[in-house]
Design a protein around this motif. Structure first.
Motif, mmCIF file in Angstrom:
data_model
loop_
_atom_site.group_PDB
_atom_site.id
_atom_site.type_symbol
_atom_site.label_atom_id
_atom_site.label_comp_id
_atom_site.label_asym_id
_atom_site.label_seq_id
_atom_site.Cartn_x
_atom_site.Cartn_y
_atom_site.Cartn_z
ATOM 1 N N HIS A 305 0.841 -1.188 0.000
ATOM 2 C CA HIS A 305 0.000 0.000 0.000
ATOM 3 C C HIS A 305 0.884 1.249 0.000
ATOM 4 O O HIS A 305 2.060 1.191 0.385
ATOM 5 C CB HIS A 305 -0.920 -0.015 1.220
ATOM 6 C CG HIS A 305 -1.767 -1.248 1.297
ATOM 7 N ND1 HIS A 305 -2.770 -1.518 0.408
ATOM 8 C CD2 HIS A 305 -1.735 -2.311 2.155
ATOM 9 C CE1 HIS A 305 -3.341 -2.677 0.712
ATOM 10 N NE2 HIS A 305 -2.718 -3.181 1.761
ATOM 11 N N ASP A 307 1.227 3.638 1.922
ATOM 12 C CA ASP A 307 1.830 4.027 3.206
ATOM 13 C C ASP A 307 2.921 3.064 3.659
ATOM 14 O O ASP A 307 3.446 3.183 4.774
ATOM 15 C CB ASP A 307 0.756 4.129 4.288
ATOM 16 C CG ASP A 307 0.046 2.799 4.544
ATOM 17 O OD1 ASP A 307 0.342 1.814 3.840
ATOM 18 O OD2 ASP A 307 -0.813 2.760 5.448
ATOM 19 N N THR A 309 2.588 -0.202 4.190
ATOM 20 C CA THR A 309 2.071 -1.428 4.794
ATOM 21 C C THR A 309 1.802 -2.459 3.703
ATOM 22 O O THR A 309 1.863 -2.164 2.510
ATOM 23 C CB THR A 309 0.780 -1.155 5.580
ATOM 24 O OG1 THR A 309 -0.207 -0.621 4.677
ATOM 25 C CG2 THR A 309 1.036 -0.155 6.703
ATOM 26 N N TYR A 310 1.489 -3.658 4.133
ATOM 27 C CA TYR A 310 1.273 -4.749 3.184
ATOM 28 C C TYR A 310 0.198 -5.686 3.717
ATOM 29 O O TYR A 310 -0.062 -5.735 4.929
ATOM 30 C CB TYR A 310 2.575 -5.519 2.941
ATOM 31 C CG TYR A 310 3.264 -6.016 4.201
ATOM 32 C CD1 TYR A 310 2.980 -7.278 4.737
ATOM 33 C CD2 TYR A 310 4.204 -5.216 4.873
ATOM 34 C CE1 TYR A 310 3.602 -7.725 5.886
ATOM 35 C CE2 TYR A 310 4.830 -5.663 6.023
ATOM 36 C CZ TYR A 310 4.529 -6.913 6.534
ATOM 37 O OH TYR A 310 5.134 -7.363 7.676
ATOM 38 N N ASP A 311 -0.431 -6.422 2.802
ATOM 39 C CA ASP A 311 -1.451 -7.388 3.201
ATOM 40 C C ASP A 311 -0.791 -8.588 3.863
ATOM 41 O O ASP A 311 0.266 -9.067 3.416
ATOM 42 C CB ASP A 311 -2.252 -7.862 1.983
ATOM 43 C CG ASP A 311 -3.213 -6.805 1.466
ATOM 44 O OD1 ASP A 311 -3.295 -5.724 2.097
ATOM 45 O OD2 ASP A 311 -3.866 -7.055 0.439
#
Length: 657
Positions: A305, A307, A309-311
């Motif tokens: 993402h 920002d 972050t990641y899934d």
């Protein structure tokens, strides 16, 4: 007795033929009985293909009376079914007073309702044959770090060396085999960084034990390089974890096991990797990983993402979720030199797919194609916790059993049914589960079902049968200190013998979770992942499992035979395994199992009384109890706690005396 307005049973050949799942192109025959009091003017069946929005409509023809007293009118129709997948059907009766819809009542009966619950029809066309080598066998599930170790403490400690990072602290080795696994969180996190040193050479040293137990297939928990003791956080799919050994050790295991009639299957963890991995490299251990390099060749394998972050998989930040749609990732797993083929070439005989419902259908098809192209008799088996025939996950109907995806699945529904019956004496859930799966699964799938009583994700079976039921707020400290009392353990051993007999004789292939055969105890992870008690095994229980495996091995009906419920009343459950028409045709043509051996072709009845009072078992003909040697016929009393495995007396089994 209350009069039924409509009679239909989807599991009875008088009403539906063929029963169960059908092959593409089969003609489906349906028959329904309608009481004359309804004054029916016509009957039709609505038949909806799962991928369509409008059902097909088939008029049913009256075909005389359906009861000796003439009180029912019989209606029937037949039509071919071609497209593979799922269909749903219900009936509609036209009367002088209006339209009546008739659907499933949740069991085998009918319910007149405004919004009918439909019956399910599975249609399949086998593109790949299921592995015959698995049918009639026994699977043994090994959590590698806790089964058996071959090296000394200093060597094992050296294998575990891995430079610690902020998120991956130093791993440690228990001095004593059999100590309780670490369970307390560190800085709020369970690290899974304690080890005991079980390895591949340790398994090789125990092959004689597994052979005597009757094992024909060894299922290994993940063995590829990873930080944790459980290895579901893959670091490198192309390398055996050094704590377990080397690729040469794996090849040796497969070769030596194969020489003893045992195959080896691997755990395929393809929905996520570890954050501490070659591919993601959050700990900056390898260089070139997706986390710190937007230009990484692995970047599109994951979901990032803006920002940063990641899934993740279920919110666990050490398990970044994989993008199974990415062509590069697919080639890596399914390609000519991909993961799936590499380890088959090294000696594996198949894959158990972790969280199979998280793999897109087209990915699963591509993976299965690669596996079957590399080794046509390899096994592809999925982790699915529900009835897998109608599984929907992430908005997608999986249609696992069309014939080009999974060979079979883990049978979690059976586990709960067995526990419910053996612990409480209530056979309803177990009978309903077995009959539902018989109806919804193709027979080839059923013959390869992985029938489990315990796994690395569940309580140990003896604890589930005889231990305290944990309170809703049970803490890890509570589970760590809980153990069976002497009385509970004695009762648990008795109940485990019944449960294992059901597991060994119901349709499918029993899977023994390492140590269950010795009565290992434990609540959920990590207490169900203790060390195998080589210095103090329960020899009586081990002997019981060996006895069951011999009965299973000697009877052909446990390979692909049919099933029918003989009796199911409160406390008593009895079922029969018998040769199907297909079995008889194969045997009469001389198509014997490839593994040879001498078989009995007799029918076998398993009967267990888990209630508090004696119950009558109604037998036709003569039967020999394989556990006691007694010959029984007619009505036979089954005492509370009694188990029987009854073989039919010699006779006209294959059309010959």
């Amino acid at each position: 007795m209350k009069k039924e307005s409509v009679i239909f049973n989807s599991r009875d050949g008088r009403f539906k033929k063929p029963t169960g799942a059908i092959r593409s192109g089969d003609v489906l025959e349906l028959r329904i009985y309608v009481h004359s009091d309804l004054d029916p003017l016509g009957v039709r069946v609505f038949f909806l293909y799962d991928r369509h929005t409008q059902p097909a409509l088939y008029e049913m023809d009256p075909a005389g009376t359906g009861a000796a007293d003439g009180s029912y009118i019989q209606y029937e129709t037949s039509f071919p079914v071609y497209d593979t997948g799922l269909y749903w059907y219900y009936f509609q009766i036209e009367t002088g007073k209006g339209i009546i819809n008739v659907g499933r009542d949740g069991g085998t009966g009918c319910m007149i309702t405004g919004s009918p619950m439909s019956w399910q029809q599975t249609v399949y066309k086998r593109e790949y044959q299921v592995p015959e080598w698995l049918q009639g066998g026994i699977i043994y599930h090994i959590f590698v770090d806790r089964f058996s170790r071959s090296a000394g403490y200093d060597e094992l400690k050296e294998r575990l060396k891995l430079a610690p990072t902020a998120n991956s602290p130093e791993r440690h080795l228990h001095h004593i085999w059999g100590q309780q696994p670490d369970y307390k969180p560190v800085n709020g996190r369970i690290m899974n960084n304690d080890f005991y040193g079980g390895d591949l050479q340790g398994i090789i040293s125990r092959l004689d034990y597994l052979k005597k137990l009757g094992v024909t297939c060894i299922y290994l928990s993940p063995i590829f390089r990873a930080y944790s003791n459980h290895k579901y956080d893959t670091m490198d799919y192309m390398e055996i974890d050094p704590s377990f050994g080397t690729e040469d050790d794996f090849r040796e295991l497969c070769e030596k096991a194969g020489g003893m009639g045992m195959r080896v299957i691997l755990d395929g963890v393809f929905a996520h990797t570890g954050s501490d991995s070659v591919y993601f490299d959050r700990e900056h251990r390898f260089g070139g990983g997706a986390y710190g390099d937007p230009e990484s060749s692995y970047r599109d394998w994951y979901f990032f993402h803006p920002d940063g972050t990641y899934d993740t998989w279920w919110g666990i930040d050490t398990l970044p979720k994989l993008n199974k749609e990415d062509p590069g990732y697919r080639r890596f797993i399914c390609g000519e030199d991909g993961v799936a083929r590499k380890w088959l070439r090294a000696g594996a005989s198949g894959w158990r797919l972790d969280v199979a419902d998280e793999l897109p259908v087209d990915f699963l098809e591509e993976l299965t194609e690669a596996v079957k192209d590399e080794k046509p008799d390899a096994l592809v088996l999925g982790e699915v916790w529900e009835d897998a025939s109608s599984k929907v996950a992430y908005g997608q109907r999986k249609n696992y059993f069309e014939g080009n995806k999974l060979d079979s699945v883990m049978n979690y529904p059976l586990r709960q049914g067995i526990i419910d019956f053996v612990r409480g004496g209530h056979p309803g859930l177990l009978v309903g589960t077995v009959e539902q799966l018989q109806e919804n699964y193709p027979p080839e799938v059923t013959s390869c079902l992985m029938n489990i009583l315990g796994t690395h994700d569940t309580q140990r079976i003896i604890t589930a049968l005889a231990g305290q039921i944990p309170p809703g707020n049970a803490s890890m400290d509570w589970m760590a200190s809980a153990a069976l009392s002497a009385r509970e353990r004695s009762e648990g051993r008795r109940l485990l013998k019944i449960a294992s007999a059901l597991q060994m004789t119901l349709p499918g292939v029993p899977c023994i979770y390492y140590g269950d055969e010795t009565g290992m105890e434990g609540y959920r992870d990590p207490f169900n992942r203790g060390c195998f008690p080589w210095n103090d095994p329960d020899e009586d229980l081990v002997g019981w499992y060996r006895r069951l495996s011999m009965i299973r091995r000697e009877h052909y009906v446990y390979r692909s035979g049919g099933y029918r419920t003989v009796q199911a009343i409160e406390g008593l459950y009895a079922f029969q395994r018998f040769l199907t028409e297909g079995d008889r045709e194969r045997l009469e043509k001389g198509n014997m199992p490839a593994d040879g051996g001498s078989f009995s072709y007799a029918s076998v009845i398993t009967a267990a009384n888990c209630g508090g009072s004696a119950e009558e078992l109604h037998l036709t003909g003569s039967w020999c109890d394989l556990l006691t040697g007694r010959v029984l016929c007619g009505n036979t009393s089954v005492l509370p706690g009694e188990l029987m495995i009854l073989e039919e007396a010699p006779g006209d089994i294959l059309g010959q005396e």
